[in-house]
Write a protein that holds these residues in place. Structure first.
Motif, PDB file in Angstrom:
ATOM      1  N   CYS A  83       0.816  -1.218   0.000  1.00 44.73           N
ATOM      2  CA  CYS A  83       0.000   0.000   0.000  1.00 44.73           C
ATOM      3  C   CYS A  83       0.844   1.260   0.000  1.00 44.73           C
ATOM      4  N   PRO A  84       1.357   1.681  -1.178  1.00 41.55           N
ATOM      5  CA  PRO A  84       1.991   2.996  -1.193  1.00 41.55           C
ATOM      6  C   PRO A  84       0.901   4.023  -0.936  1.00 41.55           C
ATOM      7  N   LYS A  85       1.242   5.207  -0.548  1.00 35.85           N
ATOM      8  CA  LYS A  85       0.265   6.231  -0.149  1.00 35.85           C
ATOM      9  C   LYS A  85      -1.152   5.918  -0.627  1.00 35.85           C
ATOM     10  N   ASN A  86      -2.055   5.804   0.308  1.00 41.33           N
ATOM     11  CA  ASN A  86      -3.427   5.449  -0.030  1.00 41.33           C
ATOM     12  C   ASN A  86      -4.393   6.506   0.448  1.00 41.33           C
ATOM     13  N   TYR A  87      -5.269   6.909  -0.429  1.00 43.94           N
ATOM     14  CA  TYR A  87      -6.338   7.850  -0.153  1.00 43.94           C
ATOM     15  C   TYR A  87      -7.623   7.089  -0.451  1.00 43.94           C
ATOM     16  N   VAL A  88      -8.295   6.625   0.594  1.00 43.54           N
ATOM     17  CA  VAL A  88      -9.423   5.717   0.438  1.00 43.54           C
ATOM     18  C   VAL A  88     -10.677   6.342   1.052  1.00 43.54           C
ATOM     19  N   ILE A  89     -11.817   6.119   0.388  1.00 41.10           N
ATOM     20  CA  ILE A  89     -13.098   6.597   0.902  1.00 41.10           C
ATOM     21  C   ILE A  89     -13.984   5.377   1.158  1.00 41.10           C
ATOM     22  N   PRO A  90     -14.079   4.929   2.418  1.00 39.46           N
ATOM     23  CA  PRO A  90     -14.974   3.807   2.717  1.00 39.46           C
ATOM     24  C   PRO A  90     -16.429   4.218   2.482  1.00 39.46           C
ATOM     25  N   ASP A  91     -17.277   3.235   2.259  1.00 38.84           N
ATOM     26  CA  ASP A  91     -18.710   3.537   2.153  1.00 38.84           C
ATOM     27  C   ASP A  91     -19.209   4.120   3.467  1.00 38.84           C
ATOM     28  N   ALA A  92     -18.674   3.638   4.585  1.00 41.07           N
ATOM     29  CA  ALA A  92     -19.003   4.213   5.893  1.00 41.07           C
ATOM     30  C   ALA A  92     -17.778   4.144   6.787  1.00 41.07           C
ATOM     31  N   THR A  93     -17.550   5.227   7.506  1.00 32.22           N
ATOM     32  CA  THR A  93     -16.498   5.298   8.512  1.00 32.22           C
ATOM     33  C   THR A  93     -17.185   5.565   9.833  1.00 32.22           C
ATOM     34  N   LEU A  94     -16.983   4.687  10.808  1.00 34.78           N
ATOM     35  CA  LEU A  94     -17.634   4.812  12.109  1.00 34.78           C
ATOM     36  C   LEU A  94     -16.599   5.093  13.191  1.00 34.78           C
ATOM     37  N   VAL A  95     -16.867   6.133  13.974  1.00 34.03           N
ATOM     38  CA  VAL A  95     -15.965   6.524  15.055  1.00 34.03           C
ATOM     39  C   VAL A  95     -16.783   6.790  16.317  1.00 34.03           C
ATOM     40  N   PRO A  96     -16.235   6.487  17.501  1.00 36.62           N
ATOM     41  CA  PRO A  96     -16.944   6.820  18.736  1.00 36.62           C
ATOM     42  C   PRO A  96     -17.222   8.325  18.788  1.00 36.62           C
ATOM     43  N   ALA A  97     -18.478   8.676  19.075  1.00 39.26           N
ATOM     44  CA  ALA A  97     -18.884  10.091  19.082  1.00 39.26           C
ATOM     45  C   ALA A  97     -18.063  10.914  20.065  1.00 39.26           C
ATOM     46  N   GLU A  98     -17.679  10.318  21.186  1.00 41.26           N
ATOM     47  CA  GLU A  98     -16.924  11.072  22.202  1.00 41.26           C
ATOM     48  C   GLU A  98     -15.583  11.577  21.685  1.00 41.26           C
ATOM     49  N   LEU A  99     -15.040  10.943  20.634  1.00 39.34           N
ATOM     50  CA  LEU A  99     -13.760  11.389  20.073  1.00 39.34           C
ATOM     51  C   LEU A  99     -13.915  12.612  19.166  1.00 39.34           C
ATOM     52  N   ASP A 100     -15.118  12.816  18.623  1.00 40.37           N
ATOM     53  CA  ASP A 100     -15.419  13.966  17.764  1.00 40.37           C
ATOM     54  C   ASP A 100     -14.367  14.142  16.658  1.00 40.37           C
ATOM     55  N   LEU A 101     -13.996  13.038  16.010  1.00 42.01           N
ATOM     56  CA  LEU A 101     -12.917  13.050  15.018  1.00 42.01           C
ATOM     57  C   LEU A 101     -13.247  13.812  13.739  1.00 42.01           C
ATOM     58  N   PHE A 102     -14.522  13.932  13.396  1.00 37.04           N
ATOM     59  CA  PHE A 102     -14.862  14.608  12.155  1.00 37.04           C
ATOM     60  C   PHE A 102     -14.797  16.128  12.289  1.00 37.04           C
ATOM     61  N   LEU A 103     -14.855  16.645  13.512  1.00 35.34           N
ATOM     62  CA  LEU A 103     -14.799  18.085  13.741  1.00 35.34           C
ATOM     63  C   LEU A 103     -13.452  18.631  13.272  1.00 35.34           C
ATOM     64  N   ASP A 104     -13.476  19.562  12.361  1.00 31.38           N
ATOM     65  CA  ASP A 104     -12.278  20.218  11.823  1.00 31.38           C
ATOM     66  C   ASP A 104     -11.304  19.271  11.124  1.00 31.38           C
ATOM     67  N   ALA A 105     -11.764  18.067  10.755  1.00 32.20           N
ATOM     68  CA  ALA A 105     -10.886  17.119  10.063  1.00 32.20           C
ATOM     69  C   ALA A 105     -10.623  17.600   8.635  1.00 32.20           C
ATOM     70  N   GLU A 106      -9.421  17.364   8.170  1.00 40.06           N
ATOM     71  CA  GLU A 106      -9.056  17.653   6.784  1.00 40.06           C
ATOM     72  C   GLU A 106      -9.865  16.722   5.867  1.00 40.06           C
ATOM     73  N   PRO A 107      -9.948  17.036   4.563  1.00 38.02           N
ATOM     74  CA  PRO A 107     -10.666  16.142   3.647  1.00 38.02           C
ATOM     75  C   PRO A 107     -10.135  14.701   3.690  1.00 38.02           C
ATOM     76  N   TRP A 108      -8.826  14.559   3.873  1.00 37.06           N
ATOM     77  CA  TRP A 108      -8.214  13.237   4.016  1.00 37.06           C
ATOM     78  C   TRP A 108      -7.631  13.163   5.419  1.00 37.06           C
ATOM     79  N   MET A 109      -8.306  12.448   6.311  1.00 35.72           N
ATOM     80  CA  MET A 109      -7.850  12.376   7.697  1.00 35.72           C
ATOM     81  C   MET A 109      -7.191  11.029   7.978  1.00 35.72           C
TER      82      MET A 109
END
Length: 193
Positions: A83-109
């Protein structure tokens, strides 16, 4: 004059990556950079979205841990191995809400903190079955859920180790699939028949 075989160079990958990052993808299409290939996918068909909708609704309602979900979040996965540099878009990405990872995330996080990714097979199912699975495992994504429409199965890959997942549980549509913590419930698949 002697002709020499051309070996791929690091600059070739850099050129492809620069081209990928500068692409103007048509509305609704997804562009990904997977194992050195630029992959452009058209908008999903209705059956694909039916699976996506039924799964995400069930996960959000029944998961033991409150989850945030994104249906279009780009993940920047580490390079190395197959896997050389990979930019992948899953159909769904699930994260624990308490982490709030999507807030201010770059387009590729980065994938740090992602609890599970989900893929519903498309018209090119081998990319979902193999290439993306290896990329998610290498990134250490703990769980990868694969809905294989042509095989009428759903597989949960777990325990990432290097290039692949050590654990996997496959069940045919119509049978429940146990999801471990932080989800901790049996995913019902009778709606998929």
């Amino acid at each position: 004059m002697t002709a020499m075989a051309h070996e791929p160079m690091a600059a070739d990958e850099g050129f492809l990556l620069d081209f990928f990052l500068g692409m103007d993808t048509p509305e609704g299409f997804r562009a990904e950079f997977i194992e050195g290939d630029i992959v452009v996918t058209p908008p999903p068909d209705g059956n694909h979205e039916r699976f996506f909708s039924r799964l995400t609704k069930q996960i959000l309602q029944k998961a033991e841990t409150d989850m945030d979900v994104s249906g279009g979040k780009g993940l920047l996965l580490p390079r190395g191995g197959r896997c050389p540099k990979n930019y992948v878009i899953p159909d769904a990405t699930l994260v624990p809400a308490e982490l709030d990872l999507f807030l201010d995330a770059e387009p590729w996080m980065p994938s740090d903190g992602v609890a599970m990714v989900m893929e519903v097979t498309s018209s090119k199912p081998d990319r979902d079955r193999v290439a993306k699975r290896h990329c998610y495992a290498r990134a250490g994504v703990p769980l990868h859920l694969l809905v294989d429409r042509s095989k009428s199965t759903i597989t949960l890959f777990s325990e990432p180790a290097g290039e692949d997942y050590v654990g996997n549980t496959t069940t045919p549509f119509g049978k429940p699939l146990p999801l471990p913590a932080p989800f901790s419930f049996d995913l019902e698949t009778t709606d998929f028949l």
